[in-house]
Design an enzyme around this catalytic site. Structure first.
Site, PDB file in Angstrom:
ATOM      1  CG  ASP A  22      12.020   6.855 -23.269  1.00 51.14           C
ATOM      2  OD1 ASP A  22      12.166   8.067 -23.457  1.00 51.14           O
ATOM      3  OD2 ASP A  22      10.914   6.321 -23.056  1.00 51.14           O
ATOM      4  CD  GLU A 202       5.715   9.373 -20.753  1.00 53.92           C
ATOM      5  OE1 GLU A 202       5.113   9.310 -21.831  1.00 53.92           O
ATOM      6  OE2 GLU A 202       6.724  10.088 -20.581  1.00 53.92           O
TER       7      GLU A 202
HETATM    8  C1  FRU Z   1       8.940   8.572 -22.603  1.00 52.29           C
HETATM    9  C2  FRU Z   1       8.062   7.977 -23.690  1.00 52.29           C
HETATM   10  C3  FRU Z   1       7.561   6.598 -23.317  1.00 52.29           C
HETATM   11  C4  FRU Z   1       7.290   5.959 -24.655  1.00 52.29           C
HETATM   12  C5  FRU Z   1       8.398   6.537 -25.504  1.00 52.29           C
HETATM   13  C6  FRU Z   1       8.020   6.763 -26.941  1.00 52.29           C
HETATM   14  O1  FRU Z   1       9.827   9.518 -23.072  1.00 52.29           O
HETATM   15  O2  FRU Z   1       6.979   8.852 -23.961  1.00 52.29           O
HETATM   16  O3  FRU Z   1       6.445   6.625 -22.465  1.00 52.29           O
HETATM   17  O4  FRU Z   1       7.327   4.572 -24.611  1.00 52.29           O
HETATM   18  O5  FRU Z   1       8.771   7.772 -24.911  1.00 52.29           O
HETATM   19  O6  FRU Z   1       9.116   7.173 -27.700  1.00 52.29           O
END
Ligand code: FRU
Length: 485
Positions: A22, A202
């Site tokens: 992300d 998310e």
């Molecule tokens: C989304 C996610 C988020 C988390 C991050 C961990 O891709 O799962 O929810 O904060 O990646 O790397």
């Protein structure tokens, strides 16, 4: 591992080496776009989550900087720095400012795998975002939960307070919190169990946008990353009102709307602190199975977020950021291609011997599908003599009313084609096709629909053609830029 330079994008962000997922803490400061990103500084796979850091002046060329927030390892706890946001604390509400200079504050999820716990931490920077100091009073929001993450924080001008939008992934719930100082947070309301609830929620964000650019018509865009079972993954959005406390959905709870119809676009969040009324996001393009080396994962092109009135209601439109067009316009003439009023029957090869034969180009086209059954572009084409061995077809299917991306090898489709329902407007279809070595983003009808995927063509698979099959189409207008190396 085998190096894969043929798949390294040239105008999309990738880390110099190792893993990214992300985008985090997107913030614009003094003419510079900061990009923090979920990063494993040690390996080319997910783990040791930290915030990597890069900056850009044009959203196209990125300068790589040292890790800004590293994982925290103590004797009995490992804390991973999961996704979150960054704000400029202009009025020094947090008191973290130094020598009269406003601090930057990062708000992120501290993931503690041993404790099976996620809570929200803050950290501040007094050096313009290069390094951060964790607040000794962390966590600032803690529900003692295993899954509670991805805080997105914005400043609410009307309420003169901070707003945090954060997810309870398994419960398909978003919580809104407010704060005066970024340290003490109060629960305002919850939103959930609406739209697509078939996979976890998310990376939420809530963003005010003026509908049709009309500054008297503010609506709120709530974006959530959530698996879309119709594609392998996806992001959904809601449009509604926010009174400083509660989000009200414009549509009934069962109504679903998607940000992107491809398999790869995920975890996108908007920039904070942009000038004017512009809202711009970056998303992560999930790398799937195909191993790239020495990096894995890339960001999407920067996309401006627009809300437009349509007969069905207010809808999200996305466009490659207007900032990028300034860069395109400055490219030398040899890197531009233009065509008008070309009848398409069968194939029209595009590009010269060198130009547009590197899989790093950007095409904007207006097509009249006419009587053609299918029309569009065949890209990343691999030839053996005069036989087509492999290619990716970006085609509009008149009868199905769909834009389809199909990867073809030896005349057969490989994997499920990706598709999005679209309709020509006044008989014309607008396509913006951005191919950058391994990423492919297609904006239809001015970004009314977007479909993003990854392709992994063999070396030398760089052929490009416009086409119309079983009938006649017209290429009314084509403008293209070669960004390749
Ligand atoms: C989304 C996610 C988020 C988390 C991050 C961990 O891709 O799962 O929810 O904060 O990646 O790397």
């Amino acid at each position: 591992a085998v190096p894969t330079p043929q798949w390294r994008p040239v105008y999309h962000f990738t880390p110099p080496k190792n893993w990214t997922n992300d985008p985090n803490g997107l913030i614009y400061l003094d003419g510079v776009y900061h990009l923090y990103y979920q990063h494993n500084p040690y390996e080319n796979k997910w783990g040791h989550m930290s915030w990597g850091h890069a900056t850009s002046k044009d959203l196209l060329h990125w300068k790589h900087l040292p890790v800004a927030i590293p994982e925290i390892v103590t004797k009995d706890t490992t804390t991973w720095i999961f996704s979150g946001s960054a704000v400029l604390d202009q009025h020094n509400t947090s008191g973290f400012g130094k020598n009269g200079k406003a601090p930057l504050v990062a708000i992120y999820t501290a993931d503690q795998p041993k404790q099976k716990k996620e809570s929200q931490f803050i950290a501040y920077s007094n050096d313009g975002g290069l390094t951060y100091t964790n607040y000794p009073g962390n966590p600032v929001v803690d529900l003692n939960k295993k899954d509670f993450r991805d805080p997105s924080v914005i400043w609410l001008e009307d309420q003169q307070q901070w707003l945090m939008t954060v997810a309870l992934p398994a419960a398909h719930k978003i919580q809104f919190y407010s704060s005066a100082d970024l340290k003490e947070w109060k629960l305002l309301s919850e939103f959930g169990d609406q739209g697509d609830t078939r996979k976890i929620w998310e990376c939420p964000s809530l963003t005010p946008i003026f509908v049709d650019g009309d500054t008297t018509r503010k609506k709120w865009l709530l974006m959530i990353s959530s698996g879309n079972p119709d594609a392998a993954t996806g992001m959904q959005y809601f449009v509604g009102d926010f009174d400083g406390k509660t989000f009200t959905n414009d549509h009934p709870p069962g109504h679903k709307m998607f940000v992107d119809y491809g398999r790869t676009f995920y975890a996108a969040i908007p920039y904070n602190n942009l000038p004017g009324n512009r809202q711009t996001m970056l998303g992560w393009l999930m790398p799937f199975e195909t191993p790239t080396w020495p990096w894995r994962g890339q960001m999407s092109i920067a996309r401006d977020l627009l809300l437009k009135s349509t007969p069905e209601g207010v809808r999200l439109f996305q466009q490659p950021s207007e900032v990028l067009y300034a860069v395109l316009e400055k490219l030398p003439a040899a890197r531009k291609m233009q065509k008008e009023n070309v009848t398409l029957r069968g194939e029209l090869p595009l590009g010269g011997a060198k130009q547009f034969h590197n899989n790093a180009w950007w095409i904007e086209a207006e097509l009249t599908p006419g009587t053609a059954e299918t029309t569009g572009f065949k890209i990343a084409r691999q030839m053996s003599g005069n036989k087509v061995v492999a290619e990716t077809v970006v085609g509009y299917h008149s009868q199905r009313g769909e834009l389809v991306i199909a990867q073809v090898k030896d005349g057969k489709g490989t994997g499920e084609p990706e598709r999005v329902p679209v309709k020509p407007v006044n008989g014309k279809l607008k396509l913006q096709v951005l191919l950058d070595k391994s990423s492919l983003e297609v904006f239809v009808n001015g970004g009314e629909k977007v479909i993003t995927t990854l392709i992994f063509p063999e070396k030398g698979a760089t052929g490009l053609a416009a086409f119309a099959e079983n009938g006649e189409a017209k290429l009314d207008r084509l403008k293209a830029w070669d960004l390749g190396k």
